[in-house]
Design an enzyme around this catalytic site. Structure first.
Site, PDB file in Angstrom:
ATOM      1  CB  SER A  16      -8.382  -0.568  -5.367  1.00  0.00           C
ATOM      2  OG  SER A  16      -7.458   0.305  -4.752  1.00  0.00           O
ATOM      3  N   GLY A  17      -7.007  -3.156  -4.996  1.00  0.00           N
ATOM      4  CA  GLY A  17      -5.696  -3.791  -4.891  1.00  0.00           C
ATOM      5  C   GLY A  17      -5.518  -4.740  -3.718  1.00  0.00           C
ATOM      6  CB  ILE A  18      -2.561  -5.214  -1.501  1.00  0.00           C
ATOM      7  CG1 ILE A  18      -1.578  -5.562  -2.634  1.00  0.00           C
ATOM      8  CG2 ILE A  18      -2.225  -5.990  -0.234  1.00  0.00           C
ATOM      9  CD1 ILE A  18      -0.118  -5.261  -2.335  1.00  0.00           C
ATOM     10  CG  ASP A  64      -7.267  12.943   2.184  1.00  0.00           C
ATOM     11  OD1 ASP A  64      -6.158  12.369   2.306  1.00  0.00           O
ATOM     12  OD2 ASP A  64      -7.489  13.807   1.313  1.00  0.00           O
ATOM     13  CE1 TYR A 158       5.141   2.842  -1.762  1.00  0.00           C
ATOM     14  CE2 TYR A 158       7.031   1.574  -2.530  1.00  0.00           C
ATOM     15  CZ  TYR A 158       5.715   1.623  -2.089  1.00  0.00           C
ATOM     16  OH  TYR A 158       4.991   0.467  -1.951  1.00  0.00           O
ATOM     17  CE  LYS A 162       4.746   1.385   1.479  1.00  0.00           C
ATOM     18  NZ  LYS A 162       3.479   1.080   2.125  1.00  0.00           N
ATOM     19  CB  VAL A 191       1.149  -7.469  -5.688  1.00  0.00           C
ATOM     20  CG1 VAL A 191      -0.252  -8.067  -5.648  1.00  0.00           C
ATOM     21  CG2 VAL A 191       2.082  -8.209  -4.735  1.00  0.00           C
TER      22      VAL A 191
HETATM   23  N1  LIG Z   1       0.976  -3.517  -5.568  1.00  0.00           N
HETATM   24  C1  LIG Z   1       2.254  -3.713  -5.290  1.00  0.00           C
HETATM   25  O1  LIG Z   1       3.039  -4.238  -6.122  1.00  0.00           O
HETATM   26  C2  LIG Z   1       2.784  -3.330  -3.929  1.00  0.00           C
HETATM   27  C3  LIG Z   1       4.066  -3.770  -3.570  1.00  0.00           C
HETATM   28  C4  LIG Z   1       4.560  -3.453  -2.319  1.00  0.00           C
HETATM   29  C5  LIG Z   1       3.781  -2.730  -1.427  1.00  0.00           C
HETATM   30  N2  LIG Z   1       2.548  -2.307  -1.788  1.00  0.00           N
HETATM   31  C6  LIG Z   1       1.769  -1.547  -0.807  1.00  0.00           C
HETATM   32  O2  LIG Z   1       0.466  -2.054  -0.736  1.00  0.00           O
HETATM   33  C7  LIG Z   1      -0.418  -1.047  -0.258  1.00  0.00           C
HETATM   34  C8  LIG Z   1      -1.663  -1.038  -1.130  1.00  0.00           C
HETATM   35  O3  LIG Z   1      -1.301  -0.632  -2.442  1.00  0.00           O
HETATM   36  P1  LIG Z   1      -1.915  -1.251  -3.770  1.00  0.00           P
HETATM   37  O4  LIG Z   1      -0.780  -1.654  -4.624  1.00  0.00           O
HETATM   38  O5  LIG Z   1      -2.968  -2.212  -3.434  1.00  0.00           O
HETATM   39  O6  LIG Z   1      -2.501   0.071  -4.455  1.00  0.00           O
HETATM   40  P2  LIG Z   1      -3.950   0.705  -4.582  1.00  0.00           P
HETATM   41  O7  LIG Z   1      -4.898  -0.270  -5.203  1.00  0.00           O
HETATM   42  O8  LIG Z   1      -3.720   2.005  -5.265  1.00  0.00           O
HETATM   43  O9  LIG Z   1      -4.418   0.922  -3.082  1.00  0.00           O
HETATM   44  C9  LIG Z   1      -4.042   2.056  -2.341  1.00  0.00           C
HETATM   45  C10 LIG Z   1      -5.066   2.289  -1.237  1.00  0.00           C
HETATM   46  O10 LIG Z   1      -4.600   3.378  -0.430  1.00  0.00           O
HETATM   47  C11 LIG Z   1      -5.649   4.323  -0.282  1.00  0.00           C
HETATM   48  N3  LIG Z   1      -5.140   5.699  -0.232  1.00  0.00           N
HETATM   49  C12 LIG Z   1      -4.434   6.362  -1.184  1.00  0.00           C
HETATM   50  N4  LIG Z   1      -4.266   7.647  -0.816  1.00  0.00           N
HETATM   51  C13 LIG Z   1      -4.892   7.806   0.388  1.00  0.00           C
HETATM   52  C14 LIG Z   1      -5.086   8.910   1.257  1.00  0.00           C
HETATM   53  N5  LIG Z   1      -4.648  10.139   0.962  1.00  0.00           N
HETATM   54  N6  LIG Z   1      -5.765   8.692   2.410  1.00  0.00           N
HETATM   55  C15 LIG Z   1      -6.237   7.468   2.728  1.00  0.00           C
HETATM   56  N7  LIG Z   1      -6.098   6.380   1.928  1.00  0.00           N
HETATM   57  C16 LIG Z   1      -5.435   6.556   0.760  1.00  0.00           C
HETATM   58  C17 LIG Z   1      -6.513   4.179  -1.541  1.00  0.00           C
HETATM   59  O11 LIG Z   1      -7.820   4.661  -1.255  1.00  0.00           O
HETATM   60  P3  LIG Z   1      -8.790   5.327  -2.372  1.00  0.00           P
HETATM   61  O12 LIG Z   1      -8.427   4.685  -3.691  1.00  0.00           O
HETATM   62  O13 LIG Z   1     -10.151   4.998  -1.908  1.00  0.00           O
HETATM   63  O14 LIG Z   1      -8.530   6.800  -2.398  1.00  0.00           O
HETATM   64  C18 LIG Z   1      -6.450   2.673  -1.778  1.00  0.00           C
HETATM   65  O15 LIG Z   1      -7.455   2.020  -1.060  1.00  0.00           O
HETATM   66  C19 LIG Z   1       0.385   0.261  -0.268  1.00  0.00           C
HETATM   67  O16 LIG Z   1       0.813   0.573   1.043  1.00  0.00           O
HETATM   68  C20 LIG Z   1       1.576  -0.064  -1.152  1.00  0.00           C
HETATM   69  O17 LIG Z   1       2.711   0.700  -0.815  1.00  0.00           O
HETATM   70  C21 LIG Z   1       2.029  -2.572  -3.028  1.00  0.00           C
END
Ligand SMILES: NC(=O)c1ccc[n+]([C@@H]2O[C@H](COP(=O)([O-])OP(=O)(O)OC[C@H]3O[C@@H](n4cnc5c(N)ncnc54)[C@H](OP(=O)(O)O)[C@@H]3O)[C@@H](O)[C@H]2O)c1
Length: 259
Positions: A16-18, A64, A158, A162, A191
């Site tokens: 999902s997401g990024i 996981d 968090y 980071k 994002v």
């Molecule tokens: N979106 C923002 O605004 C933002 C800003 C700064 C940094 N980030 C960083 O971007 C990265 C992606 O986040 P996102 O915003 O795209 O959110 P997201 O859509 O929730 O994606 C998170 C991903 O991490 C995986 N994950 C979660 N728990 C896990 C676990 N226990 N073991 C292995 N994988 C796990 C999830 O896998 P499953 O869903 O398949 O369990 C999912 O693929 C993160 O590192 C986040 O800190 C995001």
């Protein structure tokens, strides 16, 4: 982008997401992809379909990251899919909100550290070891956050995870430069992703953020993918130990009021 065609890349958290955005952009650039997920099977299948339609060779792997003892086996599987990897994108992460009242025993803190810092550490060291033994170069992109640079309430676990990731990346860049293994950090601002879309698209919330962000808008997952492609490409062959911040100018503004 230069040098990405046929590169073999493992992206964690691509369901999902990024991570899904990174997968789509790297697929367009001709990379072969190992796509990791944990629980979101429907999400990873959607990403797999999208990248396959873009002509990429790709496979999915589950793990996981809260179980560190499984990471070594997971990496070996990922390495064997295309008989090696050229790039590792440590993207998977948990965005936890911890307070004195909801995490007094530190359970969420440790879980956040396991996924956001310990897993990237284990995967990066396994990747570097494999590249060194294979006598090949490699590139790592660690997806951090602007919370490593400036943060707010509730983000103690968090932000610490980071900031640790940023520091670890610099050490790895220094240590592995001699082996032509580059390590850089992507630091996204706000994002919208599936997880946050409802909250961030609410008009009141959108206005609050857009007023604060000099560029006047949120970032997109595709933009994070483009930056990741850049960090993996030959365009950044001499770049290592750096943090690339993509936040529409939010951190640069700091707390200065609008004029
Ligand atoms: N979106 C923002 O605004 C933002 C800003 C700064 C940094 N980030 C960083 O971007 C990265 C992606 O986040 P996102 O915003 O795209 O959110 P997201 O859509 O929730 O994606 C998170 C991903 O991490 C995986 N994950 C979660 N728990 C896990 C676990 N226990 N073991 C292995 N994988 C796990 C999830 O896998 P499953 O869903 O398949 O369990 C999912 O693929 C993160 O590192 C986040 O800190 C995001």
């Amino acid at each position: 982008m230069n040098g990405l065609k046929d590169k073999r890349v493992l992206i964690t958290g691509a369901s999902s997401g990024i991570g899904a955005g990174m997968a789509r952009v790297l697929a367009r650039e001709g990379c072969r992809l190992v796509l990791h997920f944990n629980r979101n099977q429907a999400g990873i299948e959607k990403t797999l379909k999208a990248v396959t339609e873009l002509g990429a060779e790709a496979t999915i792997l589950q793990c996981d990251f809260r179980q560190p003892e499984t990471l070594n086996g997971f990496f070996k599987q990922a390495w064997s899919v295309f008989e090696g990897l050229d790039g590792l994108v440590n993207n998977a992460g948990i965005v936890s909100k911890t307070t004195a009242l909801n995490d007094a025993d530190g359970t969420q803190f440790l879980e956040t550290m396991a996924v956001n810092l310990h897993a990237p550490y284990l995967l990066s060291t396994a990747f570097a070891q494999a590249c060194i033994l294979a006598k090949q170069p490699g590139a790592i992109v660690n997806n951090s956050s602007i919370h490593a640079q400036a943060t707010c309430e509730w983000f103690s676990a968090y932000a610490a995870s980071k900031a640790g990731l940023d520091a670890m990346s610099k050490v790895h860049a220094v240590e592995w430069g001699q082996h032509q293994i580059r390590v850089n950090v992507l630091a996204p601002g706000v994002v919208p992703v599936e997880r946050t879309d409802k909250i961030l698209s609410h008009p009141k919330m959108a206005k609050k953020w857009h007023d604060k962000i000099p560029a006047g808008r949120y970032g997109t997952t595709d933009e994070m993918g483009e930056a990741t492609a850049y960090l993996l490409s030959d365009a950044t062959a001499w770049m290592t130990g750096s943090v690339l911040t993509l936040d529409g100018g939010l951190i640069a503004r700091g707390n200065y009021p609008s004029r």
